[in-house]
Scaffold this active site. Structure first.
Site, short mmCIF file in Angstrom:
data_model
loop_
_atom_site.label_atom_id
_atom_site.label_comp_id
_atom_site.label_asym_id
_atom_site.label_seq_id
_atom_site.Cartn_x
_atom_site.Cartn_y
_atom_site.Cartn_z
CD GLU A 167 -6.21 2.82 6.07
OE1 GLU A 167 -6.29 2.56 4.87
OE2 GLU A 167 -6.30 1.96 6.96
CD GLU A 352 -9.85 1.37 9.25
OE1 GLU A 352 -9.41 0.50 8.47
OE2 GLU A 352 -10.28 2.48 8.88
C1 FCB Z 1 -8.58 0.16 5.48
C2 FCB Z 1 -9.68 1.17 5.23
C3 FCB Z 1 -11.06 0.66 5.49
C4 FCB Z 1 -11.21 -0.77 5.07
C5 FCB Z 1 -10.11 -1.61 5.64
C6 FCB Z 1 -10.21 -3.08 5.34
O1 FCB Z 1 -7.50 0.43 4.64
O2 FCB Z 1 -9.48 2.31 6.03
O3 FCB Z 1 -11.96 1.52 4.86
O4 FCB Z 1 -11.27 -0.84 3.70
O5 FCB Z 1 -8.88 -1.16 5.20
#
Ligand code: FCB
Length: 443
Positions: A167, A352
């Protein structure tokens, strides 16, 4: 859940994700201090000033946690290696105990049939390098490549894939312009430098990984479905600016070697000198893109505010414990857009996706099960529309340290009692396990 493994292409991977600082316990095993350890001690930065010193104590409970992944029938595990655990001062002295830990982690994955998906940088900048400016210092590119070399020489022969950065937008914009995450700066010059140096570090690290003969190398970026809050031209302009700084900046640099004009309109005067010279290395080929997706972002113009003169608007949809709207359509939109405009047939993974809820042990967990179900459907739709999506990692395996929100926001498939550190699988763990059980003709 409506869809199961059989609805996905052969070889599609189901897994769960974590990150080092959020679960390991940074006080164990000789890890060095990071900017999260100190940011957490700043007034008002983190809920109850909590930090990752103990977190889920995964450092001592790794085998039990890997068992939980395997028992769920997962194919893969996405984790990160901590720079400061490997190199406590960020450079120089190697912490052998840290390398040994990651060695055991990778072997533990393989022994359980889990493909290890490694991320090199999931946000914990070693304090000794933060002292030198961290992401604002152009040398960060070489520091990171050197760290990548040390860890890769130890576990690179066994990991399935390597992502350079997790990210980039959060590393740069959220942390140096909005000040929400470590190092907590709100400074456009620092932000512009971090926005570029995070890409430069990705490129320099890719070069080093290639020199070491590594394949399956890429990056994990986060995307939001950015939409204008109204039909007005001013809100449309605000949404386009936000789309440029959040969604387009990193993927355009990596796939096209350019930055969007709407973002340079603000950052341009503050960019490091000769940044253009880095764009070729930044845009070298990658082997996969990791996509993190959680929600949409409704944006309105805010003429009273300084550039980018935008403000978030609270939308009408059902929200998670984070206050984030549940919007699976945005995942389909993100994936098809990426394929159409940026990555073509490149393998894509949803690295994610998940939601926080104030879970207690024994609850039915229906909101999370529905959330996962609808996002899996969105991924299925994207595949039908031609996206080369090859896997999905739920965030997160465990309830864990949710950065500035401390331990309050529970994203896990597995409940963690932060007093006893007991793990209890939630109903969503069992639901996902049933959905991804081996295909009938595979058994
Ligand atoms: C993302 C992150 C992860 C976690 C999620 C909820 O931005 O990569 O570490 O905090 O959000």
């Amino acid at each position: 859940m409506k869809l199961t493994r059989s609805d996905f292409p052969q070889g599609f991977l189901f897994g769960a994700a974590t990150a080092a600082y959020q679960i390991e316990g940074s006080s164990y095993g000789g890890a060095g201090s990071t900017h999260w350890d100190t940011f957490a001690k700043g007034p008002g930065n983190v809920v109850r000033a909590e930090d990752g010193a103990v977190a889920c104590d995964h450092y001592h409970r790794m085998d039990a946690d890997l068992d939980l992944l395997a028992e769920a029938g997962m194919d893969a595990y996405r984790f990160s290696t901590s720079w400061a655990r490997v190199l406590p001062e960020g450079r120089g002295r190697v912490n052998q105990e840290g390398l040994d830990f990651y060695d055991r982690l990778v072997d533990g994955c393989l022994a359980r049939g889990l493909k290890p998906f490694q991320t090199l940088y999931h946000w914990e900048m070693p304090s000794a390098l933060a002292d030198l400016g961290g992401w604002t210092n152009p040398d960060v590119a070489d520091w990171m490549a050197d760290y990548a070399e040390v860890i890769t020489k130890r576990i690179g022969d066994r990991v399935h894939s390597i992502a350079t950065i997790n990210e980039s937008w959060c590393v740069a914009y959220l942390s140096h312009f909005l000040g929400h995450h470590a190092p907590g700066l709100r400074d456009i010059r620092a932000a512009a430098r971090a926005m570029h140096h995070v890409n430069k570090a990705h490129g320099r690290t890719m070069t080093r990984l290639r020199d070491l003969g590594m394949q399956n190398c890429g990056i994990v970026l986060n995307f939001e479905a950015t939409e204008a809050a109204s039909d007005s031209a001013a809100d449309a302009h605000a949404a386009a600016t936000q789309d440029a700084t959040h969604n387009r900046w990193f993927i355009e640099a990596i796939t096209k070697g350019t930055y969007p004009a709407e973002a340079l309109a603000g950052f341009g005067p503050h960019m490091p000198q000769n940044w253009q010279d880095d764009m070729a290395e930044i845009s070298q080929p990658i082997d996969f893109l990791g996509v993190n997706y959680y929600t949409r972002n409704l944006v309105a113009a805010d003429d009273a505010a300084t550039w980018p003169s935008t403000k978030p608007v609270i939308g009408p949809l059902e929200k998670t414990q984070m206050g984030w709207e549940i919007y699976p359509e945005g995942l389909r939109w993100t994936l098809t857009r990426l394929s159409r405009d940026y990555v073509g047939d490149l393998p894509v993974f949803v690295t994610e996706n998940g939601m926080a809820w104030p879970d207690a042990v024994g609850e039915e967990d229906t909101v999370r099960i529905d959330f996962i179900d609808r996002h899996i459907e969105a991924m299925h739709d994207a595949i039908s529309e031609g996206v080369n999506l090859q896997g999905f990692f739920y965030w997160s395996l465990l309830d864990n340290y949710e950065w500035a929100f401390g331990y309050e926001k529970r994203f896990g498939l597995i409940h963690v009692d932060f007093d006893t550190l007991d793990r209890t699988p939630k109903a969503s763990y069992h639901a996902l396990k049933s959905a991804i059980a081996p295909r009938k003709n595979d058994t």
